[in-house]
Design a protein around this motif. Structure first.
Motif, PDB file in Angstrom:
ATOM      1  N   GLN A  63       0.720  -1.249   0.112  1.00  0.00           N
ATOM      2  CA  GLN A  63      -0.106  -0.054   0.045  1.00  0.00           C
ATOM      3  C   GLN A  63       0.769   1.319   0.104  1.00  0.00           C
ATOM      4  OE1 GLN A  63      -3.388   0.235  -0.203  1.00  0.00           O
ATOM      5  NE2 GLN A  63      -2.968  -1.771  -0.953  1.00  0.00           N
ATOM      6  N   ILE A  64       2.359   1.023   0.235  1.00  0.00           N
ATOM      7  CA  ILE A  64       3.272   2.281   0.244  1.00  0.00           C
ATOM      8  C   ILE A  64       4.000   2.119  -0.843  1.00  0.00           C
ATOM      9  CG2 ILE A  64       4.813   3.449   1.684  1.00  0.00           C
ATOM     10  CD1 ILE A  64       3.576   2.560   3.953  1.00  0.00           C
ATOM     11  N   LEU A  65       3.935   3.053  -1.866  1.00  0.00           N
ATOM     12  CA  LEU A  65       4.626   2.841  -3.122  1.00  0.00           C
ATOM     13  C   LEU A  65       5.677   3.824  -3.477  1.00  0.00           C
ATOM     14  CD1 LEU A  65       5.121   1.231  -5.869  1.00  0.00           C
ATOM     15  CD2 LEU A  65       3.310   2.976  -6.922  1.00  0.00           C
ATOM     16  N   TYR A  66       6.911   3.533  -3.678  1.00  0.00           N
ATOM     17  CA  TYR A  66       8.141   4.436  -3.695  1.00  0.00           C
ATOM     18  C   TYR A  66       8.540   4.163  -5.158  1.00  0.00           C
ATOM     19  CZ  TYR A  66      12.756   6.115  -3.350  1.00  0.00           C
ATOM     20  OH  TYR A  66      13.898   6.837  -3.464  1.00  0.00           O
ATOM     21  N   GLY A  67       8.887   5.556  -5.778  1.00  0.00           N
ATOM     22  CA  GLY A  67       9.642   5.403  -7.164  1.00  0.00           C
ATOM     23  C   GLY A  67      10.488   6.334  -6.983  1.00  0.00           C
ATOM     24  N   GLU A  68      11.443   6.435  -7.607  1.00  0.00           N
ATOM     25  CA  GLU A  68      12.784   7.534  -7.702  1.00  0.00           C
ATOM     26  C   GLU A  68      13.130   7.373  -9.307  1.00  0.00           C
ATOM     27  OE1 GLU A  68      16.630   5.123  -6.719  1.00  0.00           O
ATOM     28  OE2 GLU A  68      15.798   5.846  -4.990  1.00  0.00           O
ATOM     29  N   TYR A  69      13.394   8.665  -9.506  1.00  0.00           N
ATOM     30  CA  TYR A  69      14.044   9.127 -10.984  1.00  0.00           C
ATOM     31  C   TYR A  69      15.390   9.651 -10.809  1.00  0.00           C
ATOM     32  CZ  TYR A  69      13.813  10.450 -16.073  1.00  0.00           C
ATOM     33  OH  TYR A  69      14.044  10.777 -17.245  1.00  0.00           O
ATOM     34  N   MET A  70      16.401   8.902 -10.897  1.00  0.00           N
ATOM     35  CA  MET A  70      17.583   9.704 -10.329  1.00  0.00           C
ATOM     36  C   MET A  70      18.547   9.971 -11.593  1.00  0.00           C
ATOM     37  SD  MET A  70      17.100   9.632  -7.407  1.00  0.00           S
ATOM     38  CE  MET A  70      18.255  10.083  -6.276  1.00  0.00           C
ATOM     39  N   VAL A  71      18.850  10.931 -11.974  1.00  0.00           N
ATOM     40  CA  VAL A  71      19.510  11.503 -12.925  1.00  0.00           C
ATOM     41  C   VAL A  71      21.091  12.401 -12.667  1.00  0.00           C
ATOM     42  CG1 VAL A  71      17.723  11.614 -14.370  1.00  0.00           C
ATOM     43  CG2 VAL A  71      18.297  13.743 -13.012  1.00  0.00           C
ATOM     44  N   GLU A  72      21.425  12.257 -11.301  1.00  0.00           N
ATOM     45  CA  GLU A  72      22.768  12.701 -11.030  1.00  0.00           C
ATOM     46  C   GLU A  72      22.667  14.239 -10.993  1.00  0.00           C
ATOM     47  OE1 GLU A  72      26.144  11.263 -13.167  1.00  0.00           O
ATOM     48  OE2 GLU A  72      25.691   9.094 -12.314  1.00  0.00           O
ATOM     49  N   ALA A  73      21.456  14.675 -10.814  1.00  0.00           N
ATOM     50  CA  ALA A  73      21.533  16.036 -10.531  1.00  0.00           C
ATOM     51  C   ALA A  73      21.845  16.681  -9.275  1.00  0.00           C
ATOM     52  CB  ALA A  73      19.768  16.698 -10.542  1.00  0.00           C
ATOM     53  N   PRO A  74      21.903  18.074  -8.996  1.00  0.00           N
ATOM     54  CA  PRO A  74      22.804  18.256  -7.564  1.00  0.00           C
ATOM     55  C   PRO A  74      21.582  18.447  -6.670  1.00  0.00           C
ATOM     56  CG  PRO A  74      22.357  20.217  -9.186  1.00  0.00           C
ATOM     57  CD  PRO A  74      22.148  18.904  -9.983  1.00  0.00           C
ATOM     58  N   GLN A  75      20.214  18.635  -6.933  1.00  0.00           N
ATOM     59  CA  GLN A  75      19.184  18.238  -5.946  1.00  0.00           C
ATOM     60  C   GLN A  75      18.091  17.309  -6.109  1.00  0.00           C
ATOM     61  OE1 GLN A  75      17.817  22.704  -6.233  1.00  0.00           O
ATOM     62  NE2 GLN A  75      18.753  23.011  -4.012  1.00  0.00           N
ATOM     63  N   THR A  76      17.335  16.969  -4.949  1.00  0.00           N
ATOM     64  CA  THR A  76      16.515  15.824  -4.934  1.00  0.00           C
ATOM     65  C   THR A  76      15.256  16.367  -4.553  1.00  0.00           C
ATOM     66  OG1 THR A  76      18.191  14.207  -4.904  1.00  0.00           O
ATOM     67  CG2 THR A  76      16.079  13.387  -4.288  1.00  0.00           C
ATOM     68  N   LEU A  77      14.031  16.234  -5.273  1.00  0.00           N
ATOM     69  CA  LEU A  77      12.676  16.552  -4.650  1.00  0.00           C
ATOM     70  C   LEU A  77      12.073  15.444  -4.403  1.00  0.00           C
ATOM     71  CD1 LEU A  77      10.687  18.910  -4.266  1.00  0.00           C
ATOM     72  CD2 LEU A  77      10.024  18.856  -6.797  1.00  0.00           C
TER      73      LEU A  77
END
Length: 434
Positions: A63-77
């Protein structure tokens, strides 16, 4: 290539592909309406995975879904949304679809994506605060980000907001139980001229906490207050007068001191409160018969809503001192719950970028609100992830305007992300040669 040109080319890509996004929305809506609640998270999982996210469930019940889109950018949102099947469909799906559309726009124009992005979609039923705290503690490193956006469907300015609301924080809360005893047992009222009445003793102590103008008289209560920012005061001054609507809804003839308009909104959003929510003086259980008796004990429950930098634990200590000095009888103060107010500045880059993005996409300006009474997960994210967090309540649209609202929110997302794009010198040189 100047940043304004980047925005222009991204918006052009968005416009070209909007029929595809609209088809996605219609398809997803159909799937959600026809799927059982436990399977809805699988729809989000497939959608995120299709757009290049690494996706996983963080709980055994999926029921708790996590997804990440990591592009080696300096900041994470980090984006967080509390999803339940009862939500208005566009409030649950538009944020995610808008973000995925922005990713596709960047990809189609071969522009480097400016942020690492994480999504946390919480589809749990009601859970305890302790269980939620344990979850964030357990996954703190995975969820760590520089900023956080919490999407909420609760509108602070009305049941169906037509403007997006940007929520900069939550009020603090202090709940205290006060008990006073004047004798070992109840005493016949015939002795009322010489015997103490616990109810009166407590009432007199309570009366010394606040005056008829609603000023709280607790020594030191206002010491830590911080002046609100001009941007926040200007925003709430634009809110419509709802005093008549509130009086009708509550069935009361007057608001306190006949307050209305700007003064009403200032008081509600920026003024701390002290409220008596329970007052009783029960007879002792061992006392029998129907004689009139002076109560030997009295109880009250106090509720404080706190703003700015007020500390509930400091105020609790002040409250203990108050009762110790306003009656000669033993008083017990018991802290039931406490939470500090948490807020970010209206000048925080996260806030300013969203304000500019909304202004560039919509004819409806956003409402900037300083302190919500409640925003699910806000305190835990602010405390445990230690990053600036802002809540967003999206407008509720009629069926006739859904397509327009979807387009507007996609544009807002693109403009926000483009404003985060701060190229390195090498990137800037490479873009200028195109």
């Amino acid at each position: 290539m100047p940043l304004s040109s980047i925005k222009q080319t991204l918006l052009q890509a968005l416009d070209e592909q909007f029929p595809l996004y609209l088809h996605d929305w219609q398809s997803i809506s159909t799937q959600i309406y026809t799927s059982p609640a436990p399977k809805i998270q699988d729809i989000w999982l497939s959608l995120l995975r299709h757009h290049g996210f690494f996706v996983q469930y963080l709980d055994s019940g999926q029921q708790i879904l996590y997804g990440e889109y990591m592009v080696e950018a300096p900041q994470t949102l980090l984006f967080y949304i509390k999803y339940t099947p009862s939500l208005a469909m566009q409030q649950a799906t538009f944020p995610l679809l808008s973000h995925l559309a922005a990713i596709r726009a960047y990809s189609s124009r071969r522009e480097p994506f400016p942020l690492n992005v994480k999504w946390l979609i919480d589809g749990q039923d009601d859970v305890s605060a302790s269980a939620l705290a344990h979850f964030f503690t357990q996954h703190r490193s995975l969820l760590q980000a520089d900023d956080c956006i919490l999407y909420t469907t609760k509108h602070e300015t009305g049941k169906e907001g037509i403007q997006p609301e940007l929520l900069l924080g939550i009020k603090g809360h202090l709940q205290v139980e006060v008990s006073l005893r004047t004798a070992d047992h109840s005493i016949p009222t015939a002795y009322g001229a010489i015997a103490p009445d616990a109810a009166w003793q407590l009432i007199w102590s309570l009366a010394a906490l606040k005056d008829a103008r609603e000023d709280i008289l607790l020594e030191g209560f206002y010491d830590d207050l911080q002046a609100p920012e001009d941007e926040v005061v200007a925003s709430i001054a634009q809110l419509p007068d709802t005093s008549t609507e509130l009086k009708q809804a509550w069935g009361t003839e007057h608001l306190l001191m006949d307050i209305e308009g700007v003064r009403q909104h200032y008081a509600y959003w920026l003024t701390p409160t002290c409220t008596i929510t329970l007052l009783s003086s029960p007879s002792d259980p061992q006392t029998s018969g129907d004689r009139d008796l002076l109560p030997a004990q009295a109880h009250a429950r106090l509720d404080f809503r706190l703003v700015s930098a007020q500390d509930p634990y400091k105020i609790f200590t002040q409250l203990q001192h108050h009762f110790a000095t306003h009656t000669s009888y033993p008083v017990q103060c018991r802290l039931l719950s406490a939470s500090r107010p948490i807020a970010i500045s209206a000048r925080e880059p996260l806030v300013q970028r969203w304000l500019q993005a909304i202004d560039g996409a919509s004819r409806q300006p956003p409402v900037l609100l300083p302190l919500a009474n409640d925003l699910y997960g806000y305190a835990l994210i602010s405390d445990q992830l230690a990053c600036p967090a802002m809540g967003i309540a999206l407008p509720v649209s009629s069926d006739a305007t859904l397509e327009e609202q979807l387009r507007i929110q996609m544009i807002q997302h693109v403009l926000f992300l483009a404003s985060c794009d701060k190229p390195t010198p090498d990137q800037a040189n490479q873009r200028s040669s195109h």
